[in-house]
Design a protein around this motif. Sequence first.
Motif, PDB file in Angstrom:
ATOM      1  N   PHE A 131     -25.021 -76.268  94.987  1.00 23.15           N
ATOM      2  CA  PHE A 131     -25.008 -75.097  94.123  1.00 23.15           C
ATOM      3  C   PHE A 131     -25.451 -75.505  92.724  1.00 23.15           C
ATOM      4  N   GLU A 132     -26.430 -74.809  92.197  1.00 25.09           N
ATOM      5  CA  GLU A 132     -26.875 -75.058  90.834  1.00 25.09           C
ATOM      6  C   GLU A 132     -26.037 -74.193  89.890  1.00 25.09           C
ATOM      7  N   ALA A 133     -25.320 -74.837  89.002  1.00 21.05           N
ATOM      8  CA  ALA A 133     -24.458 -74.112  88.068  1.00 21.05           C
ATOM      9  C   ALA A 133     -25.268 -73.130  87.233  1.00 21.05           C
ATOM     10  N   ILE A 134     -24.599 -72.116  86.744  1.00 24.27           N
ATOM     11  CA  ILE A 134     -25.240 -71.110  85.909  1.00 24.27           C
ATOM     12  C   ILE A 134     -25.229 -71.629  84.472  1.00 24.27           C
ATOM     13  N   SER A 135     -26.390 -71.957  83.974  1.00 20.79           N
ATOM     14  CA  SER A 135     -26.526 -72.543  82.645  1.00 20.79           C
ATOM     15  C   SER A 135     -26.441 -71.468  81.563  1.00 20.79           C
ATOM     16  N   LYS A 136     -25.818 -71.829  80.459  1.00 21.57           N
ATOM     17  CA  LYS A 136     -25.752 -70.890  79.334  1.00 21.57           C
ATOM     18  C   LYS A 136     -27.152 -70.528  78.847  1.00 21.57           C
ATOM     19  N   ASN A 137     -28.111 -71.406  79.082  1.00 23.88           N
ATOM     20  CA  ASN A 137     -29.489 -71.149  78.645  1.00 23.88           C
ATOM     21  C   ASN A 137     -30.189 -70.092  79.488  1.00 23.88           C
ATOM     22  N   LYS A 138     -29.624 -69.776  80.638  1.00 25.29           N
ATOM     23  CA  LYS A 138     -30.232 -68.778  81.526  1.00 25.29           C
ATOM     24  C   LYS A 138     -29.520 -67.430  81.459  1.00 25.29           C
ATOM     25  N   LEU A 139     -28.586 -67.287  80.528  1.00 24.80           N
ATOM     26  CA  LEU A 139     -27.795 -66.060  80.444  1.00 24.80           C
ATOM     27  C   LEU A 139     -28.418 -65.064  79.473  1.00 24.80           C
ATOM     28  N   SER A 140     -29.511 -64.479  79.894  1.00 27.30           N
ATOM     29  CA  SER A 140     -30.141 -63.427  79.091  1.00 27.30           C
ATOM     30  C   SER A 140     -29.288 -62.159  79.188  1.00 27.30           C
ATOM     31  N   ASP A 141     -29.591 -61.183  78.364  1.00 29.15           N
ATOM     32  CA  ASP A 141     -28.853 -59.920  78.422  1.00 29.15           C
ATOM     33  C   ASP A 141     -28.987 -59.264  79.796  1.00 29.15           C
ATOM     34  N   ASP A 142     -30.164 -59.360  80.405  1.00 28.99           N
ATOM     35  CA  ASP A 142     -30.364 -58.779  81.736  1.00 28.99           C
ATOM     36  C   ASP A 142     -29.503 -59.470  82.790  1.00 28.99           C
ATOM     37  N   VAL A 143     -29.401 -60.780  82.706  1.00 27.97           N
ATOM     38  CA  VAL A 143     -28.570 -61.531  83.658  1.00 27.97           C
ATOM     39  C   VAL A 143     -27.099 -61.168  83.460  1.00 27.97           C
ATOM     40  N   LEU A 144     -26.673 -61.082  82.217  1.00 26.65           N
ATOM     41  CA  LEU A 144     -25.279 -60.709  81.939  1.00 26.65           C
ATOM     42  C   LEU A 144     -24.980 -59.304  82.450  1.00 26.65           C
ATOM     43  N   LYS A 145     -25.926 -58.381  82.295  1.00 19.80           N
ATOM     44  CA  LYS A 145     -25.731 -57.016  82.808  1.00 19.80           C
ATOM     45  C   LYS A 145     -25.548 -57.020  84.321  1.00 19.80           C
ATOM     46  N   ILE A 184     -17.664 -60.315  77.054  1.00 21.29           N
ATOM     47  CA  ILE A 184     -18.852 -61.070  76.633  1.00 21.29           C
ATOM     48  C   ILE A 184     -19.055 -60.949  75.126  1.00 21.29           C
ATOM     49  N   ASP A 185     -18.906 -59.745  74.589  1.00 16.38           N
ATOM     50  CA  ASP A 185     -19.066 -59.544  73.152  1.00 16.38           C
ATOM     51  C   ASP A 185     -18.028 -60.349  72.364  1.00 16.38           C
ATOM     52  N   ARG A 186     -16.790 -60.399  72.877  1.00 17.21           N
ATOM     53  CA  ARG A 186     -15.734 -61.154  72.204  1.00 17.21           C
ATOM     54  C   ARG A 186     -16.053 -62.656  72.213  1.00 17.21           C
ATOM     55  N   VAL A 187     -16.541 -63.160  73.337  1.00 14.56           N
ATOM     56  CA  VAL A 187     -16.901 -64.578  73.427  1.00 14.56           C
ATOM     57  C   VAL A 187     -18.040 -64.891  72.457  1.00 14.56           C
ATOM     58  N   LYS A 188     -19.056 -64.029  72.431  1.00  9.74           N
ATOM     59  CA  LYS A 188     -20.181 -64.250  71.515  1.00  9.74           C
ATOM     60  C   LYS A 188     -19.700 -64.282  70.063  1.00  9.74           C
ATOM     61  N   LYS A 189     -18.817 -63.367  69.703  1.00 10.53           N
ATOM     62  CA  LYS A 189     -18.322 -63.274  68.333  1.00 10.53           C
ATOM     63  C   LYS A 189     -17.484 -64.508  67.967  1.00 10.53           C
ATOM     64  N   ASN A 190     -16.603 -64.918  68.854  1.00  7.50           N
ATOM     65  CA  ASN A 190     -15.670 -66.007  68.543  1.00  7.50           C
ATOM     66  C   ASN A 190     -16.260 -67.395  68.717  1.00  7.50           C
ATOM     67  N   ASN A 191     -17.335 -67.521  69.472  1.00  5.71           N
ATOM     68  CA  ASN A 191     -17.906 -68.840  69.745  1.00  5.71           C
ATOM     69  C   ASN A 191     -19.322 -68.994  69.205  1.00  5.71           C
ATOM     70  N   GLY A 192     -19.713 -68.173  68.278  1.00  6.07           N
ATOM     71  CA  GLY A 192     -21.045 -68.293  67.696  1.00  6.07           C
ATOM     72  C   GLY A 192     -22.156 -68.202  68.725  1.00  6.07           C
ATOM     73  N   ASN A 193     -22.049 -67.245  69.615  1.00  6.69           N
ATOM     74  CA  ASN A 193     -23.033 -67.011  70.675  1.00  6.69           C
ATOM     75  C   ASN A 193     -23.112 -68.145  71.699  1.00  6.69           C
ATOM     76  N   ASN A 194     -22.130 -69.047  71.719  1.00  7.00           N
ATOM     77  CA  ASN A 194     -22.114 -70.118  72.713  1.00  7.00           C
ATOM     78  C   ASN A 194     -21.594 -69.546  74.025  1.00  7.00           C
ATOM     79  N   LEU A 195     -22.474 -69.431  74.996  1.00  3.14           N
ATOM     80  CA  LEU A 195     -22.123 -68.815  76.272  1.00  3.14           C
ATOM     81  C   LEU A 195     -21.802 -69.844  77.364  1.00  3.14           C
ATOM     82  N   GLY A 196     -21.546 -71.090  76.974  1.00  5.74           N
ATOM     83  CA  GLY A 196     -21.238 -72.125  77.955  1.00  5.74           C
ATOM     84  C   GLY A 196     -20.027 -71.790  78.802  1.00  5.74           C
TER      85      GLY A 196
END
Length: 75
Positions: A12-26, A39-51
């Motif tokens: 299984f290839e992990a889901i990379s934060k670099n591949k999490l576009s808005d379309d993928v998140l939707k 997702i909005d809370r994580v972006k706000k609190n972690n400086g857009n770090n989606l890891g």
Amino acid sequence: IQQNYIPESNIFEAISKNKLSDDVLKKYIKMGFMTKKYIDRVKKNNGNNLGGIGCTLSHMTLWKNLIDSKNDYYI
């Protein structure tokens, strides 16, 4: 672990934060894996770090795949 040592194995290839576009998140929001509010809370609190979201989605995807499969467990 090299794949040739485990018969019929899948890696299984992990889901990379670099591949999490808005379309993928939707897509994951539609699947019910998480909410836009989360997702909005994580972006706000972690400086857009989606890891953390990528890690969470990787685990949730593996669980869903296991449930949908004929396997009793994954390693």
